[in-house]
Design a protein around this motif. Structure first.
Motif, short mmCIF file in Angstrom:
data_model
loop_
_atom_site.label_atom_id
_atom_site.label_comp_id
_atom_site.label_asym_id
_atom_site.label_seq_id
_atom_site.Cartn_x
_atom_site.Cartn_y
_atom_site.Cartn_z
N MET A 1 -12.77 -24.96 -5.73
CA MET A 1 -12.57 -23.53 -5.66
C MET A 1 -12.82 -23.07 -4.24
SD MET A 1 -14.76 -20.45 -7.44
CE MET A 1 -14.95 -21.37 -8.91
N GLN A 2 -11.88 -22.36 -3.66
CA GLN A 2 -11.99 -21.84 -2.31
C GLN A 2 -12.84 -20.58 -2.32
OE1 GLN A 2 -9.61 -22.92 0.29
NE2 GLN A 2 -10.25 -21.53 1.87
N ARG A 3 -13.85 -20.54 -1.47
CA ARG A 3 -14.71 -19.37 -1.38
C ARG A 3 -14.12 -18.39 -0.37
NH1 ARG A 3 -19.67 -19.65 -3.79
NH2 ARG A 3 -20.19 -21.68 -4.59
N GLN A 4 -14.21 -17.12 -0.72
CA GLN A 4 -13.74 -16.03 0.13
C GLN A 4 -14.94 -15.40 0.82
OE1 GLN A 4 -10.43 -15.46 0.44
NE2 GLN A 4 -10.18 -17.20 -0.92
N PRO A 5 -14.73 -14.66 1.89
CA PRO A 5 -15.86 -13.93 2.50
C PRO A 5 -16.46 -12.94 1.50
CG PRO A 5 -13.96 -13.95 3.98
CD PRO A 5 -13.50 -14.51 2.67
N LEU A 6 -17.77 -12.76 1.57
CA LEU A 6 -18.47 -11.85 0.67
C LEU A 6 -18.02 -10.41 0.95
CD1 LEU A 6 -20.80 -11.77 -1.47
CD2 LEU A 6 -22.30 -11.18 0.43
N PRO A 7 -17.59 -9.68 -0.07
CA PRO A 7 -17.22 -8.27 0.15
C PRO A 7 -18.42 -7.47 0.65
CG PRO A 7 -16.59 -8.99 -2.07
CD PRO A 7 -17.42 -10.07 -1.47
N LYS A 8 -18.14 -6.41 1.42
CA LYS A 8 -19.23 -5.59 1.95
C LYS A 8 -19.95 -4.85 0.84
CE LYS A 8 -17.43 -5.07 6.55
NZ LYS A 8 -17.08 -4.22 7.64
N GLU B 2 -16.73 -11.90 -11.51
CA GLU B 2 -17.50 -12.95 -10.87
C GLU B 2 -17.07 -13.03 -9.41
OE1 GLU B 2 -17.57 -16.74 -12.77
OE2 GLU B 2 -18.08 -15.89 -14.72
N ILE B 3 -18.02 -13.31 -8.56
CA ILE B 3 -17.75 -13.47 -7.13
C ILE B 3 -18.24 -14.84 -6.71
CG2 ILE B 3 -18.33 -12.66 -4.80
CD1 ILE B 3 -18.66 -9.86 -5.94
N HIS B 4 -17.38 -15.59 -6.05
CA HIS B 4 -17.73 -16.88 -5.46
C HIS B 4 -17.35 -16.75 -4.00
CE1 HIS B 4 -18.26 -18.38 -9.51
NE2 HIS B 4 -17.07 -17.88 -9.81
N ALA B 5 -18.36 -16.58 -3.14
CA ALA B 5 -18.08 -16.23 -1.75
C ALA B 5 -19.04 -16.94 -0.81
CB ALA B 5 -18.20 -14.71 -1.58
N TYR B 6 -18.81 -16.71 0.48
CA TYR B 6 -19.72 -17.20 1.51
C TYR B 6 -19.99 -16.07 2.48
CZ TYR B 6 -15.84 -17.42 4.80
OH TYR B 6 -14.79 -17.09 5.60
N ARG B 7 -21.05 -16.23 3.25
CA ARG B 7 -21.41 -15.23 4.24
C ARG B 7 -22.14 -15.93 5.38
NH1 ARG B 7 -22.59 -9.47 5.16
NH2 ARG B 7 -23.32 -9.65 7.30
N GLN B 8 -21.79 -15.61 6.62
CA GLN B 8 -22.54 -16.09 7.77
C GLN B 8 -23.84 -15.30 7.84
OE1 GLN B 8 -21.60 -18.76 9.57
NE2 GLN B 8 -19.88 -18.88 8.16
N VAL B 9 -24.92 -15.92 8.29
CA VAL B 9 -26.20 -15.22 8.31
C VAL B 9 -26.37 -14.29 9.50
CG1 VAL B 9 -27.37 -17.00 6.97
CG2 VAL B 9 -27.48 -17.07 9.46
N ASP B 10 -25.48 -14.36 10.47
CA ASP B 10 -25.68 -13.58 11.70
C ASP B 10 -25.65 -12.08 11.48
OD1 ASP B 10 -22.97 -13.28 11.31
OD2 ASP B 10 -22.38 -14.01 13.28
N GLY B 11 -25.17 -11.57 10.39
CA GLY B 11 -25.20 -10.13 10.12
C GLY B 11 -26.34 -9.70 9.21
N VAL C 239 -24.28 -18.91 3.99
CA VAL C 239 -24.79 -18.79 2.63
C VAL C 239 -23.62 -18.85 1.66
CG1 VAL C 239 -26.17 -17.40 1.04
CG2 VAL C 239 -26.55 -17.21 3.50
N ASP C 240 -23.71 -19.71 0.65
CA ASP C 240 -22.75 -19.71 -0.46
C ASP C 240 -23.34 -18.86 -1.58
OD1 ASP C 240 -20.85 -21.33 0.75
OD2 ASP C 240 -21.75 -23.17 0.00
N VAL C 241 -22.55 -17.95 -2.11
CA VAL C 241 -23.04 -16.98 -3.09
C VAL C 241 -22.18 -17.02 -4.35
CG1 VAL C 241 -23.60 -14.56 -3.47
CG2 VAL C 241 -23.62 -15.48 -1.16
#
Length: 173
Positions: free
Chosen positions: A1-8, A21-30, A45-47
């Motif tokens: 499953m391809q993860r998308q960027p985490l919505p704001k 359901e949300i399967h996403a990733y997020r860089q920690v720099d923000g 981070v994988d969420v």
């Protein structure tokens, strides 16, 4: 499953009503508060989030977050990679009274608006699950510098008793 960027942000009520359901990733720099406790702002981070209504009718978010980041080793003070895992079960509420009425199996997520800022939620859960003290296993000892010997030299004059000052510290009867 391809993860998308985490919505704001998301509309929490609508997501619960539709069972999203949300399967996403997020860089920690923000994630500024989370990054403040890290060695640097690199990592991701994988969420996984699931919005639903439980058997008792509570609006819930069940989540899992896995962060690959670097923290400071408390022994050698060098960066070290760690994996931080956060699992959480939250109930969405709007007042403190609603939060107090929740069963112990659910932590409250008090919202003041309809929208939920996912980065804030993620950041709080990661901070809670970050180890208070981190250190390498045995191998970090090679990074610890050897202390330099300190030599204390005091010239003692002839006839001076080197421990005479200790006698002054002794209480007299």
């Amino acid at each position: 499953m391809q993860r998308q960027p985490l919505p704001k942000f998301v509309d929490a009520r609508k997501f619960v009503a539709s069972g999203m359901e949300i399967h996403a990733y997020r860089q920690v720099d923000g994630l500024d508060l989370f990054v403040a406790g890290l060695a640097n702002n690199s990592g991701s981070v994988d969420v996984d989030l699931r919005f639903f209504r439980d058997e008792q009718g509570f609006k819930c978010i069940q989540g899992n977050a896995v962060a690959q980041v670097e923290v400071i080793c408390q022994r050698c003070l060098n960066p070290m990679p760690i994996c931080i895992e956060a699992e959480f079960n939250l109930a969405i509420v709007w007042t403190d009274e609603q939060a107090k009425a929740l069963p112990k199996s659910l932590d409250p997520l008090i919202l003041e608006e309809e929208s939920l800022v996912l980065a804030d939620l993620l950041q709080e859960e990661l901070i809670i699950n970050t180890p208070f003290v981190s250190f390498h296993d045995e191998e970090c000892r090679e990074f610890i510098p050897e202390p330099e010997p300190v030599e204390v030299v005091r010239d003692i004059e002839e006839g001076e008793k080197p421990f005479a000052i200790l006698g002054q510290l002794k209480p007299r009867d």
